[in-house]
Write a protein that holds these residues in place. Sequence first.
Motif, PDB file in Angstrom:
ATOM      1  N   GLY A  28      -8.705   8.821   2.986  1.00  0.00           N
ATOM      2  CA  GLY A  28      -7.768   9.186   4.085  1.00  0.00           C
ATOM      3  C   GLY A  28      -7.119   7.961   4.994  1.00  0.00           C
ATOM      4  N   ALA A  29      -7.691   6.673   4.419  1.00  0.00           N
ATOM      5  CA  ALA A  29      -7.001   5.666   5.274  1.00  0.00           C
ATOM      6  C   ALA A  29      -5.528   5.579   4.881  1.00  0.00           C
ATOM      7  CB  ALA A  29      -7.729   4.261   4.966  1.00  0.00           C
ATOM      8  N   ARG A  30      -4.633   5.344   6.017  1.00  0.00           N
ATOM      9  CA  ARG A  30      -3.474   5.317   5.361  1.00  0.00           C
ATOM     10  C   ARG A  30      -2.454   3.862   6.060  1.00  0.00           C
ATOM     11  NH1 ARG A  30      -4.623   7.930   2.315  1.00  0.00           N
ATOM     12  NH2 ARG A  30      -4.206  10.156   1.868  1.00  0.00           N
ATOM     13  N   SER A  31      -3.156   3.587   7.596  1.00  0.00           N
ATOM     14  CA  SER A  31      -2.086   2.402   7.675  1.00  0.00           C
ATOM     15  C   SER A  31      -2.897   1.231   7.617  1.00  0.00           C
ATOM     16  CB  SER A  31      -2.341   2.638   9.644  1.00  0.00           C
ATOM     17  OG  SER A  31      -3.216   2.431  10.205  1.00  0.00           O
ATOM     18  N   PHE A  32      -2.361  -0.147   7.926  1.00  0.00           N
ATOM     19  CA  PHE A  32      -2.883  -1.184   7.940  1.00  0.00           C
ATOM     20  C   PHE A  32      -3.919  -1.292   8.629  1.00  0.00           C
ATOM     21  CE2 PHE A  32      -3.451  -5.661   8.784  1.00  0.00           C
ATOM     22  CZ  PHE A  32      -3.085  -6.363   7.580  1.00  0.00           C
TER      23      PHE A  32
END
Length: 143
Positions: free
Chosen positions: A35-39
């Motif tokens: 689920g990680a999406r952003s920097f």
Amino acid sequence: MEAGVWTDPNCPVARAADVVGDRWSLLIIRDAMDGARSFTDFQQRTGIARNILADRLRKLAAHGLITQVEAPSGKRRVYALTAAGKDLFPVIVTLRQWGERHAFEPGESHSVLVDESGALVPEVVPVAADGRPLSSDTTSVRK
């Protein structure tokens, strides 16, 4: 790894390792699957230095494993796995299961992977066309 420059050009394992064989790339892929999406998501989850994270994200994008897409809010771009990145799921599961068996002391707590109903994911085992389990003792590389 520069595109077109391979450690061992004829070996699929070596080429895969050239693309995702360092710990940070695998952890970025793991976190994208989780689920990680952003920097910032990747940086906080892994603790990786910002410059190394930027480098690995560029490398993974250059090799077609992740891409940047418009965020649902439309205010920024976020990272998403491509089909090639999602194809690493069995690799991540197998690596996780190896770690569960060999990187923890008996009884030592660790995270577990469960399916959508909460059941533990069964052990991943390569099988022959007839369903029998395969191992390094029962397979060979044909060149």
